[in-house]
Design an enzyme around this catalytic site. Structure first.
Site, PDB file in Angstrom:
ATOM      1  N   GLY A  12       6.181  49.071 -27.533  1.00 31.03           N
ATOM      2  CA  GLY A  12       6.397  48.444 -26.224  1.00 31.03           C
ATOM      3  C   GLY A  12       6.679  46.961 -26.361  1.00 31.03           C
ATOM      4  O   GLY A  12       6.248  46.152 -25.534  1.00 31.03           O
ATOM      5  N   ALA A  13       7.429  46.602 -27.414  1.00 33.99           N
ATOM      6  CA  ALA A  13       7.592  45.177 -27.749  1.00 33.99           C
ATOM      7  C   ALA A  13       8.895  44.570 -27.239  1.00 33.99           C
ATOM      8  O   ALA A  13       9.242  43.446 -27.595  1.00 33.99           O
ATOM      9  CB  ALA A  13       7.474  44.984 -29.257  1.00 33.99           C
ATOM     10  N   ARG A  15       9.402  43.585 -24.292  1.00 32.43           N
ATOM     11  CA  ARG A  15       9.095  42.548 -23.269  1.00 32.43           C
ATOM     12  C   ARG A  15       7.578  42.395 -23.154  1.00 32.43           C
ATOM     13  O   ARG A  15       6.805  43.104 -23.798  1.00 32.43           O
ATOM     14  CB  ARG A  15       9.699  42.957 -21.931  1.00 32.43           C
ATOM     15  N   VAL A  63       7.039  56.785 -27.820  1.00 33.35           N
ATOM     16  CA  VAL A  63       5.769  56.998 -28.528  1.00 33.35           C
ATOM     17  C   VAL A  63       5.092  58.318 -28.152  1.00 33.35           C
ATOM     18  O   VAL A  63       4.216  58.784 -28.876  1.00 33.35           O
ATOM     19  CB  VAL A  63       4.773  55.827 -28.316  1.00 33.35           C
ATOM     20  N   SER A 141      -7.816  48.060 -21.291  1.00 35.10           N
ATOM     21  CA  SER A 141      -7.651  47.261 -20.066  1.00 35.10           C
ATOM     22  C   SER A 141      -9.000  47.138 -19.375  1.00 35.10           C
ATOM     23  O   SER A 141      -9.866  48.015 -19.538  1.00 35.10           O
ATOM     24  CB  SER A 141      -6.673  47.971 -19.118  1.00 35.10           C
ATOM     25  N   TYR A 153      -4.643  55.795 -15.126  1.00 37.44           N
ATOM     26  CA  TYR A 153      -4.574  54.651 -16.043  1.00 37.44           C
ATOM     27  C   TYR A 153      -5.970  54.260 -16.548  1.00 37.44           C
ATOM     28  O   TYR A 153      -6.163  53.981 -17.728  1.00 37.44           O
ATOM     29  CB  TYR A 153      -3.915  53.490 -15.289  1.00 37.44           C
ATOM     30  N   ALA A 156      -7.105  56.758 -19.067  1.00 39.68           N
ATOM     31  CA  ALA A 156      -6.385  56.564 -20.338  1.00 39.68           C
ATOM     32  C   ALA A 156      -6.924  55.341 -21.082  1.00 39.68           C
ATOM     33  O   ALA A 156      -7.124  55.377 -22.303  1.00 39.68           O
ATOM     34  CB  ALA A 156      -4.886  56.402 -20.074  1.00 39.68           C
ATOM     35  N   LYS A 157      -7.163  54.256 -20.353  1.00 43.35           N
ATOM     36  CA  LYS A 157      -7.616  53.023 -21.011  1.00 43.35           C
ATOM     37  C   LYS A 157      -9.058  53.130 -21.494  1.00 43.35           C
ATOM     38  O   LYS A 157      -9.430  52.497 -22.492  1.00 43.35           O
ATOM     39  CB  LYS A 157      -7.436  51.825 -20.063  1.00 43.35           C
TER      40      LYS A 157
HETATM   41  N1  NAD Z   1      -0.167  43.091 -17.723  1.00 42.28           N
HETATM   42  C1  NAD Z   1      -1.454  43.267 -17.574  1.00 42.28           C
HETATM   43  O1  NAD Z   1      -2.101  42.638 -16.723  1.00 42.28           O
HETATM   44  C2  NAD Z   1      -2.204  44.252 -18.453  1.00 42.28           C
HETATM   45  C3  NAD Z   1      -3.596  44.325 -18.307  1.00 42.28           C
HETATM   46  C4  NAD Z   1      -4.305  45.214 -19.094  1.00 42.28           C
HETATM   47  C5  NAD Z   1      -3.651  45.998 -20.026  1.00 42.28           C
HETATM   48  N2  NAD Z   1      -2.293  45.925 -20.145  1.00 42.28           N
HETATM   49  C6  NAD Z   1      -1.664  46.788 -21.149  1.00 42.28           C
HETATM   50  O2  NAD Z   1      -0.926  46.002 -22.044  1.00 42.28           O
HETATM   51  C7  NAD Z   1       0.207  46.740 -22.513  1.00 42.28           C
HETATM   52  C8  NAD Z   1       1.497  45.956 -22.254  1.00 42.28           C
HETATM   53  O3  NAD Z   1       1.607  45.697 -20.860  1.00 42.28           O
HETATM   54  P1  NAD Z   1       2.741  44.762 -20.219  1.00 42.28           P
HETATM   55  O4  NAD Z   1       2.137  44.142 -19.028  1.00 42.28           O
HETATM   56  O5  NAD Z   1       3.386  43.937 -21.268  1.00 42.28           O
HETATM   57  O6  NAD Z   1       3.732  45.921 -19.685  1.00 42.28           O
HETATM   58  P2  NAD Z   1       5.346  45.952 -19.529  1.00 42.28           P
HETATM   59  O7  NAD Z   1       5.617  47.018 -18.538  1.00 42.28           O
HETATM   60  O8  NAD Z   1       5.895  44.582 -19.282  1.00 42.28           O
HETATM   61  O9  NAD Z   1       5.807  46.413 -20.994  1.00 42.28           O
HETATM   62  C9  NAD Z   1       5.491  47.694 -21.487  1.00 42.28           C
HETATM   63  C10 NAD Z   1       6.546  48.087 -22.495  1.00 42.28           C
HETATM   64  O10 NAD Z   1       6.197  49.406 -22.978  1.00 42.28           O
HETATM   65  C11 NAD Z   1       7.412  50.144 -23.092  1.00 42.28           C
HETATM   66  N3  NAD Z   1       7.162  51.577 -23.046  1.00 42.28           N
HETATM   67  C12 NAD Z   1       6.775  52.325 -21.976  1.00 42.28           C
HETATM   68  N4  NAD Z   1       6.725  53.628 -22.293  1.00 42.28           N
HETATM   69  C13 NAD Z   1       7.077  53.719 -23.600  1.00 42.28           C
HETATM   70  C14 NAD Z   1       7.222  54.808 -24.515  1.00 42.28           C
HETATM   71  N5  NAD Z   1       6.986  56.079 -24.123  1.00 42.28           N
HETATM   72  N6  NAD Z   1       7.590  54.549 -25.797  1.00 42.28           N
HETATM   73  C15 NAD Z   1       7.846  53.273 -26.192  1.00 42.28           C
HETATM   74  N7  NAD Z   1       7.730  52.206 -25.379  1.00 42.28           N
HETATM   75  C16 NAD Z   1       7.354  52.422 -24.102  1.00 42.28           C
HETATM   76  C17 NAD Z   1       8.246  49.671 -21.901  1.00 42.28           C
HETATM   77  O11 NAD Z   1       9.625  49.997 -22.070  1.00 42.28           O
HETATM   78  C18 NAD Z   1       7.955  48.190 -21.882  1.00 42.28           C
HETATM   79  O12 NAD Z   1       8.881  47.448 -22.654  1.00 42.28           O
HETATM   80  C19 NAD Z   1       0.170  48.086 -21.797  1.00 42.28           C
HETATM   81  O13 NAD Z   1      -0.501  49.044 -22.602  1.00 42.28           O
HETATM   82  C20 NAD Z   1      -0.663  47.771 -20.571  1.00 42.28           C
HETATM   83  O14 NAD Z   1      -1.262  48.930 -20.056  1.00 42.28           O
HETATM   84  C21 NAD Z   1      -1.556  45.061 -19.368  1.00 42.28           C
END
Ligand code: NAD
Length: 252
Positions: A12-13, A15, A63, A141, A153, A156-157
């Site tokens: 998920g890198a 962005r 993934v 999370s 969610y 899962a977390k």
């Molecule tokens: N943003 C927050 O406040 C927050 C808080 C707690 C946890 N998180 C966790 O941190 C992680 C990143 O979050 P973010 O805010 O950067 O999200 P985001 O939506 O900006 O980025 C997530 C990335 O994961 C990719 N992705 C989704 N499904 C996929 C798959 N099946 N295979 C490969 N890539 C896939 C997407 O294309 C995207 O680029 C996530 O696991 C999210 O649950 C985020």
């Protein structure tokens, strides 16, 4: 003794938090596989890493798909060397109250977070065991503690935390650690989409969140990248099976 060249995979890198983690691990000297659903979408992260003098490749993979994961990990091993650092960061939200939640939304969230982290870890551990070194970091999370509208969610977390602790127990003897990071509110497209869903301008949404956070600000992707950098470092070998809340306070 010179430090070994390490290869990291960050899922998920393309962005958000994953892009910041990939950039940071590359700055730390690792060769980084920037993995996301669409290989083309990884170009920005890869170019930023290369422009800063780092080493990175883009890898398109889902993934939650077993064959896709196997092919991706194999490709990384050939291009950059066996991956010994894995950050399971890919994630999605499909929020709804329980009575309105579809089975498809439940399954999609479980598929990316839990099945995804399982498939990636299973494929990568082979290289870590061979190298007798490994660092797995899983993104949990604060929602693991319960969050209205996120029954899928949060389950899962919370699952990511149990998964992490068991990886730590099973893989420790090969010098492989596993830890989880539980972020609070981090400013990304994921939280921007949540603001849109609840009908609030993102700036107001962030300001309201910051009021609840002891350090009085929302988090940035770099806050999480910094914690990953520590957990993935050579010196963190005695830290395993932990969940670190990176939320500007005990929780958000
Ligand atoms: N943003 C927050 O406040 C927050 C808080 C707690 C946890 N998180 C966790 O941190 C992680 C990143 O979050 P973010 O805010 O950067 O999200 P985001 O939506 O900006 O980025 C997530 C990335 O994961 C990719 N992705 C989704 N499904 C996929 C798959 N099946 N295979 C490969 N890539 C896939 C997407 O294309 C995207 O680029 C996530 O696991 C999210 O649950 C985020």
């Amino acid at each position: 003794m010179a430090q070994a060249q390490r290869t990291a995979i960050v899922t998920g890198a393309a962005r958000g938090i994953g892009a910041a983690i990939a950039t940071r691990l590359a700055a730390d000297g690792m060769s980084v596989a920037v993995l996301d659903l669409d290989e083309g979408a990884c170009a920005g992260t890869v170019e930023a890493i290369k422009a800063a003098g780092g080493d990175a490749v883009a890898v398109g993979a889902d993934v939650s798909d077993e064959a896709s994961v196997a092919a991706a990990v194999e490709r990384v091993a050939e291009a950059l060397g066996g991956p010994t650092v894995l950050v399971n960061n890919a994630g999605i939200t499909r929020d709804n109250l329980l009575f309105k939640m579809s089975v498809a939304d439940w399954d999609a969230v479980m598929g990316v977070h839990l099945r995804g982290a399982f498939l990636m870890s299973r494929a990568a551990q082979k290289h870590m065991v061979e190298a007798e070194f490994g660092r797995i970091v899983n993104l949990s999370s604060v929602s693991a503690l319960g969050n209205r509208g996120q029954v899928n969610y949060s389950a899962a977390k919370a699952g990511m935390q149990g998964f992490t602790k068991t990886l730590a127990i099973e893989l420790g003897r090969w010098n492989v650690t596993a830890n989880a990071i539980a972020p609070g509110f981090i400013e990304t497209e994921m939280t921007a989409a949540t603001a849109e869903r609840v009908g609030m301008p993102f700036e107001d949404f962030k300001a309201a969140a910051a009021k609840q956070i002891p350090v009085a600000r929302v988090g940035q992707p770099e806050d999480i990248a910094h914690t990953v950098s520590f957990l993935a470092s050579e010196g963190a070998g005695f830290v395993s099976g932990q969940v670190i809340y990176v939320a500007g306070g005990p929780r958000d």
